[in-house]
Design a protein around this motif. Structure first.
Motif, PDB file in Angstrom:
ATOM      1  N   LYS A 270       4.780 -12.085   6.780  1.00 43.39           N
ATOM      2  CA  LYS A 270       5.982 -12.275   7.585  1.00 43.39           C
ATOM      3  C   LYS A 270       7.170 -12.606   6.692  1.00 43.39           C
ATOM      4  N   GLY A 271       8.271 -13.068   7.292  1.00 43.81           N
ATOM      5  CA  GLY A 271       9.484 -13.343   6.544  1.00 43.81           C
ATOM      6  C   GLY A 271       9.390 -14.574   5.669  1.00 43.81           C
ATOM      7  N   TYR A 272      10.361 -14.722   4.770  1.00 47.50           N
ATOM      8  CA  TYR A 272      10.324 -15.789   3.770  1.00 47.50           C
ATOM      9  C   TYR A 272      10.255 -17.182   4.389  1.00 47.50           C
ATOM     10  N   PHE A 273      11.019 -17.436   5.451  1.00 48.98           N
ATOM     11  CA  PHE A 273      11.063 -18.771   6.040  1.00 48.98           C
ATOM     12  C   PHE A 273      10.020 -18.981   7.131  1.00 48.98           C
ATOM     13  N   ASP A 274       9.153 -18.004   7.328  1.00 40.40           N
ATOM     14  CA  ASP A 274       8.068 -18.140   8.313  1.00 40.40           C
ATOM     15  C   ASP A 274       6.845 -18.772   7.652  1.00 40.40           C
ATOM     16  N   LYS A 275       6.278 -19.756   8.332  1.00 43.30           N
ATOM     17  CA  LYS A 275       5.034 -20.369   7.856  1.00 43.30           C
ATOM     18  C   LYS A 275       3.890 -19.513   8.376  1.00 43.30           C
ATOM     19  N   PHE A 276       3.329 -18.660   7.528  1.00 43.92           N
ATOM     20  CA  PHE A 276       2.308 -17.754   8.033  1.00 43.92           C
ATOM     21  C   PHE A 276       1.013 -17.844   7.231  1.00 43.92           C
ATOM     22  N   LYS A 277      -0.071 -17.511   7.917  1.00 41.98           N
ATOM     23  CA  LYS A 277      -1.371 -17.381   7.275  1.00 41.98           C
ATOM     24  C   LYS A 277      -1.735 -15.903   7.244  1.00 41.98           C
ATOM     25  N   GLY A 278      -2.011 -15.418   6.066  1.00 42.66           N
ATOM     26  CA  GLY A 278      -2.431 -14.040   5.925  1.00 42.66           C
ATOM     27  C   GLY A 278      -3.756 -13.955   5.194  1.00 42.66           C
ATOM     28  N   GLU A 279      -4.082 -12.768   4.751  1.00 42.13           N
ATOM     29  CA  GLU A 279      -5.264 -12.548   3.909  1.00 42.13           C
ATOM     30  C   GLU A 279      -4.819 -11.795   2.668  1.00 42.13           C
ATOM     31  N   TYR A 280      -5.222 -12.303   1.522  1.00 44.37           N
ATOM     32  CA  TYR A 280      -4.851 -11.703   0.249  1.00 44.37           C
ATOM     33  C   TYR A 280      -6.005 -10.844  -0.243  1.00 44.37           C
ATOM     34  N   ASN A 281      -5.754  -9.565  -0.455  1.00 43.44           N
ATOM     35  CA  ASN A 281      -6.786  -8.642  -0.903  1.00 43.44           C
ATOM     36  C   ASN A 281      -6.863  -8.618  -2.429  1.00 43.44           C
ATOM     37  N   LEU A 282      -7.971  -9.118  -2.973  1.00 39.75           N
ATOM     38  CA  LEU A 282      -8.146  -9.166  -4.420  1.00 39.75           C
ATOM     39  C   LEU A 282      -8.370  -7.769  -4.976  1.00 39.75           C
ATOM     40  N   THR A 283      -7.655  -7.444  -6.055  1.00 40.99           N
ATOM     41  CA  THR A 283      -7.706  -6.102  -6.622  1.00 40.99           C
ATOM     42  C   THR A 283      -9.036  -5.817  -7.306  1.00 40.99           C
ATOM     43  N   ILE A 284      -9.475  -6.752  -8.155  1.00 43.97           N
ATOM     44  CA  ILE A 284     -10.672  -6.510  -8.958  1.00 43.97           C
ATOM     45  C   ILE A 284     -11.937  -6.910  -8.209  1.00 43.97           C
ATOM     46  N   ALA A 285     -11.927  -8.092  -7.599  1.00 45.43           N
ATOM     47  CA  ALA A 285     -13.127  -8.598  -6.926  1.00 45.43           C
ATOM     48  C   ALA A 285     -13.419  -7.879  -5.609  1.00 45.43           C
TER      49      ALA A 285
END
Length: 205
Positions: free
Chosen positions: A142-157
Motif C-alpha cells: 500500500k501507500g507510504y503512510f499506510d500501516k500495512f501487512k504484506g508478504e515478502y517473496n524471497l528471491t533465493i529461498a
C-alpha cells in the motif's frame, strides 16, 4: 552488507554480542575468527536454530529459540554489541523490541540495525497503481503512510515472510524514544563490484 557491517563493528575483542533474529547463523559464522567473548543467536525458527547448532560448534556461540517480540532472556545491561539484519520488517510493534534492546544493551554499547529501506515497497505500490498489474515481490503493498501487512517473496529461498511497513518517522522516533542514540545512518546502493557478483541487482538503484 556483511563486509560493511563487520567493518562497522570495529574491534569485537572480549565483547558479548547478540544477533537479534540470527536466521541460520550466516553472519555469526563470518565472525568466528574474531576474539569476541560470547555471541548469542536468537531466532523464532526451529529450523534455523537447529541448523546453527549443527554447523557452528564454537563454544563461544549459543543459539536460543526466541521470539524477539517478547521479553529477551537476558539481564539488564548485558551486551556490548547488538545487531539485527532485515528483521524489523517482520515485526509489527517495533516499540516493544526496541525497548528490550535498550534494556539489555550496556550504556556504552552499540546497536546496529539493518532494515529494508522504507521507500523500497513504494516502488511496487506505484508499479501496481500505474500499470494495473500485480508485482511479484511484496503482496498487499500500500501507500507510504499506510500501516500495512504484506508478504515478502524471497528471491533465493523461494519462500514468503510477513512484511510490516515502517516509515522513516516510525523507525527513527522509536529508536530515539527508547534511548537509542543515532550516531550514523547509511543508505546502501548497488555498485559495479556488487552487480558483477550478483546479476539480479542489475536493475536496482
Amino acid at each position: 552488507i556483511y563486509p560493511l557491517l563487520i567493518k562497522s563493528f570495529g574491534s569485537l575483542q572480549d565483547k558479548t554480542i547478540l544477533d537479534l533474529g540470527c536466521g541460520n547463523g550466516s553472519l555469526i559464522f563470518k565472525l568466528l575468527n574474531k576474539k569476541f567473548n560470547r555471541i548469542y543467536g536468537i531466532d523464532i525458527s526451529d529450523k534455523f536454530i537447529d541448523f546453527g547448532k549443527r554447523n557452528i560448534k564454537d563454544k563461544r556461540v549459543k543459539f536460543i529459540k526466541q521470539d524477539i517480540r517478547k521479553r529477551l532472556p537476558f539481564n539488564n545491561n548485558y551486551f556490548d554489541v547488538i545487531y539485527s539484519v532485515f528483521v524489523f520488517n517482520e515485526v509489527y510493534n517495533i516499540k516493544k523490541t526496541c525497548n528490550e534492546i535498550s534494556r539489555v544493551l550496556k550504556k556504552e554499547g552499540k546497536f546496529f540495525l539493518l532494515t529494508i529501506h522504507p521507500f523500497y515497497p513504494i516502488k511496487f505500490y506505484l508499479y501496481e497503481k500505474f500499470t494495473g498489474k500485480k508485482n511479484n515481490k511484496i503482496n498487499n503493498v500500500k501507500g507510504y503512510f499506510d500501516k500495512f501487512k504484506g508478504e515478502y517473496n524471497l528471491t533465493i529461498a523461494k519462500d514468503k515472510l510477513p512484511f510490516y511497513h515502517h516509515t522513516v518517522d516510525e523507525l527513527l522516533n522509536t529508536l530515539i524514544k527508547n534511548k537509542l542514540k543515532i550516531k550514523e545512518i547509511k543508505e546502501l546502493s548497488t555498485n559495479k563490484e556488487l552487480i558483477s557478483n550478483y546479476q539480479r541487482y542489475l536493475e536496482e538503484k
